[in-house]
Scaffold this motif. Sequence first.
Motif, PDB file in Angstrom:
ATOM      1  N   UNK A 249      23.202  28.969  18.638  1.00 40.27           N
ATOM      2  CA  UNK A 249      22.864  30.378  18.815  1.00 40.27           C
ATOM      3  C   UNK A 249      22.223  30.685  20.166  1.00 40.27           C
ATOM      4  N   UNK A 250      22.028  29.670  20.995  1.00 39.20           N
ATOM      5  CA  UNK A 250      21.354  29.859  22.282  1.00 39.20           C
ATOM      6  C   UNK A 250      22.066  30.877  23.173  1.00 39.20           C
ATOM      7  N   UNK A 251      23.387  31.004  23.046  1.00 37.68           N
ATOM      8  CA  UNK A 251      24.158  31.915  23.897  1.00 37.68           C
ATOM      9  C   UNK A 251      24.286  33.319  23.308  1.00 37.68           C
ATOM     10  N   UNK A 252      23.657  33.578  22.179  1.00 36.75           N
ATOM     11  CA  UNK A 252      23.727  34.890  21.537  1.00 36.75           C
ATOM     12  C   UNK A 252      22.798  35.847  22.284  1.00 36.75           C
ATOM     13  N   UNK A 253      23.395  36.681  23.145  1.00 41.07           N
ATOM     14  CA  UNK A 253      22.617  37.571  24.011  1.00 41.07           C
ATOM     15  C   UNK A 253      21.819  38.584  23.187  1.00 41.07           C
ATOM     16  N   UNK A 254      22.428  39.144  22.155  1.00 38.71           N
ATOM     17  CA  UNK A 254      21.716  40.135  21.330  1.00 38.71           C
ATOM     18  C   UNK A 254      20.471  39.510  20.695  1.00 38.71           C
ATOM     19  N   UNK A 255      20.615  38.296  20.189  1.00 39.37           N
ATOM     20  CA  UNK A 255      19.475  37.611  19.577  1.00 39.37           C
ATOM     21  C   UNK A 255      18.386  37.337  20.613  1.00 39.37           C
ATOM     22  N   UNK A 256      18.779  36.936  21.808  1.00 37.39           N
ATOM     23  CA  UNK A 256      17.803  36.673  22.873  1.00 37.39           C
ATOM     24  C   UNK A 256      17.053  37.947  23.261  1.00 37.39           C
TER      25      UNK A 256
END
Length: 159
Positions: free
Chosen positions: A65-72
Amino acid sequence: MTLEELVACDSTENKMKSVSEAVEQLLVAAQRQGSLTVGVYESAKLMNVDPDSVVLCLLAIDEEDEDNIALQIHFTLIQAFCCDNDINILRVSGMERLAALLGEESPRDSSEPRDLHCILVTNPHTDSWKSQGLAEVASYCEQSRCNNQWVPYVALHAR
């Protein structure tokens, strides 16, 4: 590697394991008392309404999930809010272990799994429970801030 480096490394590993166990203990105790809020949206709603009741914010993410921009973006906003309101923040990895601790169904099931990326531990307005785990996690967060690590990290390992 010098002896001092070996001792420091071993001490850090022991501290991380101790904090990881304290987080697990805290989550189980808080869930029993109904003092957990699970999910990014639900957590944001609670922090907007009653930020004073929140004693710890866990931001959980695994490598996939590290690349999930919305989550970041959500994490950045939640972290900023927590810093403004003196709420301890802890980043954790090990979503599988987290799901097991909270009694979630396995991700292989056809139903949509609950969002475990943000979990708030709230302090009930009574002194009905005091968690040793909470004290240890809060101490770890404070020590990390003293070392300029504003969002400390702990890995939860599957058992």
